[in-house]
Scaffold this active site. Structure first.
Site, PDB file in Angstrom:
ATOM      1  CB  CYS A  84      -0.915   0.369   0.934  1.00  0.00           C
ATOM      2  SG  CYS A  84      -2.114  -1.232   1.342  1.00  0.00           S
ATOM      3  CG  HIS A 112      11.880  -1.992   2.168  1.00  0.00           C
ATOM      4  ND1 HIS A 112      11.949  -3.394   3.547  1.00  0.00           N
ATOM      5  CD2 HIS A 112      12.205  -2.326   1.647  1.00  0.00           C
ATOM      6  CE1 HIS A 112      11.962  -4.411   2.946  1.00  0.00           C
ATOM      7  NE2 HIS A 112      11.585  -4.056   1.779  1.00  0.00           N
ATOM      8  CG  HIS A 121      -3.875  20.341   4.257  1.00  0.00           C
ATOM      9  ND1 HIS A 121      -5.045  20.960   4.774  1.00  0.00           N
ATOM     10  CD2 HIS A 121      -2.897  21.719   4.273  1.00  0.00           C
ATOM     11  CE1 HIS A 121      -5.262  22.348   3.873  1.00  0.00           C
ATOM     12  NE2 HIS A 121      -3.885  22.542   3.657  1.00  0.00           N
ATOM     13  CG  ASN A 141      -6.875  -0.139   2.372  1.00  0.00           C
ATOM     14  OD1 ASN A 141      -6.158   0.928   1.281  1.00  0.00           O
ATOM     15  ND2 ASN A 141      -6.714  -0.940   2.990  1.00  0.00           N
TER      16      ASN A 141
END
EC number: 2.3.1.199
Length: 493
Positions: A221, A300, A384, A421
């Site tokens: 994602c 990662h 934001h 999602n």
């Protein structure tokens, strides 16, 4: 924090934000005072000095020109976001919780889904009810038929409709010709047919034959930010060109039809969605671009086995393929997020917050080891927040741990409620929501943050170049009057 201390902190933040101006102000005053004391004779002497030192003057300007040229050639090229487009599926694909569960029961009665007990049905229904998803999310047509259609052809149709629809609307809104695109980056985690999704777009829009195309797969994602980062790197090499970034995920082929609870969760959360983003490194595009890319930070933690194995596509004990989510996922996500924040913080936080962090670190190190870590106020760095709409629990934790307000996470919650999602494209539906609400003004800073399998946490930071209005066919334009909605579900029930 009591009111007097809050005022002190605001004043301190102001001093730190304007420290350079405040330091240079006395210097400029001193220079102005000295300049006012110069006589006509002083100016004439300076003029004569320049006339008698042509060589020194020439060398000075030569070095100045050389230095300026080297600076312009080596500095990073700015990357502008001209516009973006989010795919809005047709209304007949809307599916409420009741409609989804009714269809699942029909599929089960037909023998296509051999669930072992009603307990698993109840489990799925509870997940749907508590997920934060609304009653108008979109489910692919192949999963709303009897029997279910999950073959390659139907899966390809779903993805083609999404990516072509998003790109086509983007081209219409910007007036850009497909032949102007020099770079193409497409990401889809679990659906990667041959020819690739990038090749589908090259064929459909007749993109030029020397296009630099990438097709990113299996990156979860958070791959939307990875795609932006890849396009940014290519734009540093190839001058005066456009980059098209497309983020999506396929739902049809990824429905899990087994009995493993850890694999059933994704069935309840993921929905149709996709986004197309047009980037440019052409200086002329700054005038019409919406945003400029400031930072991308990628983390990662896959070297750790727990991180690597916390979200994997695999076969269950019956040989049925699905995405398994381990119990370590919350811990891994928190750890990876912490590393990303630690990397991003020094790049974006004002010096006042860095100072507070340093003081707390010293106190914890030498005075009180039990003292909690200082949580920076990221609202001093961003106006934001676009937090990946992976689920209600994820948004709750981000709101809590980053000390955000309900307004800060409104775009994420409403995106999850309206569209579910949508994987890597969710951060773009959130940005579209903020634009549609008329909240984006010139100079505003935006933090997009996404988490995904691997395990990865990636951030992108943008700054608005103007007061941004929503583009034509903004995915929220037909339903914006309904939002925000109140979402009140007790997760502990």
């Amino acid at each position: 924090m009591d009111y007097p201390m809050k005022k002190v902190k605001i004043f301190f933040n102001y001093l730190m934000a304007h420290r350079f101006k405040l330091c240079f102000l006395p210097l400029m005053v001193a220079i102005a005072v000295e300049a006012s004391r110069l006589s006509t004779q002083d100016l004439q002497n300076f003029y004569l000095y320049l006339q008698n030192n042509h060589t020194s003057l020439t060398m000075f300007f030569l070095y100045l020109a050389l230095g300026s040229t080297l600076y312009l050639m080596t500095r990073p090229k700015p990357v502008y976001l001209v516009d973006f487009s989010c795919y809005l599926p047709p209304s007949h694909l809307k599916a409420s919780t009741q409609r989804i569960m009714q269809h699942v029961r029909l599929v089960r009665e037909a023998g296509a889904w051999k669930q072992e007990s009603d307990y698993l049905m109840d489990f799925c229904e509870k997940i749907l009810e508590r997920s934060g998803l609304g009653q108008e999310t979109y489910v692919p047509e192949g999963l709303q038929t009897l029997p279910l259609q999950q073959n390659l052809a139907v899966s390809r149709i779903e993805t083609e409709e999404v990516i072509i629809g998003a790109v086509d609307n983007l081209f219409r809104n910007t007036g850009i010709s497909p032949s102007d695109i020099g770079i193409l980056v497409v990401n889809s985690s679990t659906f990667n047919p041959t020819p690739s999704l990038s090749s589908i777009l090259v064929n459909k829009f007749k993109l030029r034959d020397n296009i630099k195309s990438l097709n990113l797969g299996g990156m979860g994602c958070s791959a939307g930010v990875i795609a932006i980062d890849a396009a940014k790197s290519l734009l540093q090499v190839h001058r005066n060109t456009y980059a098209l970034v497309v983020s999506t995920e396929n739902i049809t082929q990824n429905l899990y039809m087994g009995n493993n609870k850890s694999m059933l969760v994704t069935n309840c959360l993921f929905r149709i969605g996709g986004a197309a983003i047009l980037l440019s490194n052409r200086s002329i595009d700054r005038k019409r671009a919406k945003y400029e890319l400031v930072h991308t930070v990628r983390v990662h933690t896959g070297a750790d086995d727990r991180s690597y194995e916390c979200a994997t596509q695999e076969e269950d004990e019956d040989g049925i393929v699905g995405v398994s989510l381990s119990k370590n996922l919350p811990m891994v996500a928190a750890r990876t997020l912490k590393i990303n924040i630690a990397t991003l913080g020094p790049l974006v936080l004002p010096i006042s917050e860095k100072f507070h962090f340093f003081v707390r670190f010293v106190k914890k190190k030498f005075l009180n080891p039990k003292l909690k870590h200082y949580i920076p106020d990221f609202k001093l760095a961003f106006e934001h927040f676009c937090i990946h709409a992976g689920g209600r629990a994820l948004i709750d934790e981000m709101e809590k741990n980053l000390h955000l307000t309900p307004l800060d996470v409104e775009a994420s919650r409403m995106t999850l409620h309206r569209f579910g999602n949508t994987s890597s494209s969710s951060i773009w539906y959130e940005l579209a929501y903020t634009e549609a609400k008329g909240r984006m003004t010139k100079g505003d800073r935006i933090w997009q943050i996404a988490l995904g399998s691997g395990f990865k946490c990636n951030s992108s930071v943008w700054v608005a170049l103007r007061n941004v209005k929503p583009s034509t066919n903004n995915p929220w334009e037909q339903c914006l009057h309904k939002y925000p909605v109140e979402i009140d579900i007790d997760l502990k029930e």
